[in-house]
Design an enzyme around this catalytic site. Structure first.
Site, PDB file in Angstrom:
ATOM      1  N   GLY A   1       0.790  -1.212   0.000  1.00 60.41           N
ATOM      2  CA  GLY A   1       0.000   0.000   0.000  1.00 60.41           C
ATOM      3  C   GLY A   1       0.828   1.270   0.000  1.00 60.41           C
ATOM      4  O   GLY A   1       0.498   2.238  -0.690  1.00 60.41           O
ATOM      5  N   THR A   2       1.899   1.291   0.766  1.00 58.66           N
ATOM      6  CA  THR A   2       2.717   2.499   0.853  1.00 58.66           C
ATOM      7  C   THR A   2       3.330   2.851  -0.489  1.00 58.66           C
ATOM      8  O   THR A   2       3.312   4.015  -0.910  1.00 58.66           O
ATOM      9  CB  THR A   2       3.814   2.333   1.917  1.00 58.66           C
TER      10      THR A   2
ATOM     11  N   ASN B   1      -8.785   4.194   8.344  1.00 55.27           N
ATOM     12  CA  ASN B   1      -8.136   2.997   8.870  1.00 55.27           C
ATOM     13  C   ASN B   1      -8.150   2.925  10.389  1.00 55.27           C
ATOM     14  O   ASN B   1      -8.017   1.840  10.957  1.00 55.27           O
ATOM     15  CB  ASN B   1      -6.685   2.920   8.370  1.00 55.27           C
TER      16      ASN B   1
ATOM     17  N   ALA C   1      -3.518  -3.062  -0.648  1.00 55.68           N
ATOM     18  CA  ALA C   1      -2.439  -3.849  -0.045  1.00 55.68           C
ATOM     19  C   ALA C   1      -2.910  -5.269   0.191  1.00 55.68           C
ATOM     20  O   ALA C   1      -4.009  -5.490   0.708  1.00 55.68           O
ATOM     21  CB  ALA C   1      -1.980  -3.230   1.277  1.00 55.68           C
ATOM     22  N   GLY C   2      -2.064  -6.246  -0.162  1.00 56.51           N
ATOM     23  CA  GLY C   2      -2.453  -7.643  -0.076  1.00 56.51           C
ATOM     24  C   GLY C   2      -2.568  -8.193   1.331  1.00 56.51           C
ATOM     25  O   GLY C   2      -3.431  -9.032   1.593  1.00 56.51           O
ATOM     26  N   HIS C   3      -1.715  -7.727   2.244  1.00 54.49           N
ATOM     27  CA  HIS C   3      -1.695  -8.356   3.569  1.00 54.49           C
ATOM     28  C   HIS C   3      -2.908  -8.003   4.416  1.00 54.49           C
ATOM     29  O   HIS C   3      -3.105  -8.565   5.486  1.00 54.49           O
ATOM     30  CB  HIS C   3      -0.399  -8.005   4.312  1.00 54.49           C
TER      31      HIS C   3
ATOM     32  N   THR D   1      11.922  -6.450 -12.237  1.00 56.19           N
ATOM     33  CA  THR D   1      11.398  -7.798 -12.439  1.00 56.19           C
ATOM     34  C   THR D   1      10.140  -7.982 -11.600  1.00 56.19           C
ATOM     35  O   THR D   1      10.127  -7.707 -10.406  1.00 56.19           O
ATOM     36  CB  THR D   1      12.451  -8.846 -12.035  1.00 56.19           C
TER      37      THR D   1
ATOM     38  N   CYS E   1       3.715   5.482  15.488  1.00 52.49           N
ATOM     39  CA  CYS E   1       4.903   5.446  16.343  1.00 52.49           C
ATOM     40  C   CYS E   1       6.087   5.902  15.507  1.00 52.49           C
ATOM     41  O   CYS E   1       6.542   5.190  14.617  1.00 52.49           O
ATOM     42  CB  CYS E   1       5.128   4.038  16.885  1.00 52.49           C
TER      43      CYS E   1
END
Length: 391
Positions: free
Chosen positions: A69-70, A148, A204-206, A242, A330
């Site tokens: 995502g970042t 979020n 984002a996948g996670h 790649t 943080c």
């Protein structure tokens, strides 16, 4: 026993996504090579791209795989800024955005960008009319589909339409919304002309059970973007290097599963969350649910515990086997008050007294029970510790 209630930070890897990742890793070849092995790799990569595009209602060419995502947010914001229409300099950004967006916009301000802030409501909602009022003459705009931290879901369609009407390119951060909110890139883009309306959307996948390290930027085929990385013409020249075939396959698998179960999971998680919130209020009458009480992410419970120190609450719950989040950034090891809570009009004291419980695919009644068994004692002890102050 550990009880994980921090799915908004990251959610457990889906076994099917892990299997897809491992299977794709057996494919030897660079997708940019012209020999047979390279073309086998290319075929798997493009099949994954098509699967992702189908779930997001986009064209396959519009799917750009990234590292998360970042990177997607940085590619969208920096790319749009450096390719902006001549004579424009303003970036429209609501308060309460994710730090990946905030920090990128601050960095662009050093390059001459003018920040136009849009206040959010007390529920952390972006007011579509105020957003529209800030758009005329801007270089680009950005907004969260769902906050979020507070969990509030914004009217993405209204924001996209306002950007179309103003002729301004819009980026949507859909990282928190993916898997919980229906996302149709085509519908949100509508009939916007080239370079206006929704042109980029970050994912984002996670957050949906894919591995950490894979994400997607949906970039409209007419989007004007300058690449961050150079050294190859991969992915329309927008992301050189790649390509991660295994990551793409895992993302596609996780996304298909998340979308297939979304409606059923929404109902299940909403019921679990409502029981969690009701139980917290019973155990700690002073506790207050922040964000929109109804139009919010189904697994999100963003709770203010007046007078308690968020970090102390977090530690005490962790000792009791419960993992949650303060919802605050943080920076360099220094716990900061939640900028989202302060954007909602709350005090810095309140911004240091919040916890975010976020439920996900693996959440159960036992996880909720663990929180309810520990929260009253944790609050009593944390509220007696005094409010932390920044060094």
């Amino acid at each position: 026993m550990r009880h994980y209630l921090d799915h908004a930070a990251t959610t457990p890897l889906r076994p099917e996504a892990r299997d897809a990742w491992l299977a794709a890793s057996e494919t030897v070849g660079n997708a940019s090579s012209t020999h047979g092995a390279g073309q086998d790799a290319r075929r798997l990569l493009e099949e994954s791209r098509e699967r992702v595009a189908a779930e997001l209602d986009a064209d396959p060419i519009e799917i750009v795989f990234t590292s998360g995502g970042t990177e997607s947010i940085n590619l969208a914001l920096q790319g749009l800024w450096h390719a902006r229409p001549e004579g424009t300099s303003a970036i429209v950004m609501p308060d309460g955005e994710h730090h990946a967006t905030m920090d990128t916009v601050v960095a662009l301000a050093d390059e001459g960008a003018e920040l136009r802030r849009v206040a959010v409501t007390r529920e952390a909602r972006i007011d579509a009319e105020e957003f529209a009022a800030a758009l005329p003459g801007a270089a680009l705009a950005t907004a969260l589909v769902a906050n979020n931290e507070a969990g509030t879901i914004n009217d993405a369609a209204a924001l996209a339409l306002a950007s179309t009407d103003a002729g301004v390119a819009l980026h949507l951060d859909a990282v928190a919304a993916l898997g919980h909110v229906p996302l149709s890139f085509r519908a949100l883009r509508g009939d916007a002309p080239a370079g206006a309306g929704l042109v980029a959307m970050s994912l984002a996948g996670h957050k949906i059970g894919a591995p950490v390290g894979v994400g997607v930027l949906v970039a409209a085929r007419t989007a004007r973007l300058t690449a961050l990385l150079r050294g190859g013409a991969q992915q329309r020249g927008l992301r050189a290097g790649t390509q991660d075939i295994a990551g793409a396959a895992a993302f596609a698998t996780a996304l298909e599963l998340a979308e297939a179960e979304r409606e059923q999971e929404t109902a299940r998680l909403r019921a679990l969350r409502d029981r969690l919130v009701a139980g917290i209020r019973s155990a700690v009458p002073a506790a207050e649910l922040l964000g929109d009480p109804l139009d919010r992410l189904p697994g999100n419970a963003h709770v203010l515990f007046p007078g308690a120190v968020g970090e102390s609450l977090l530690f005490l719950l962790d000792v009791a086997g419960v993992a949650a989040s303060t919802g605050s950034a943080c920076q360099a090891g220094v716990a900061e008050p939640s900028h989202v809570v302060m954007a909602m009009g709350r005090s810095e004291r309140d911004a240091r007294s919040v916890l975010r419980f976020s439920l996900g695919r693996t959440s159960t009644d036992a996880d909720v029970d663990a929180v309810l068994a520990a929260i009253a004692d944790a609050y009593s002890r944390a509220s007696g510790a005094g409010t932390a102050t920044r060094s």
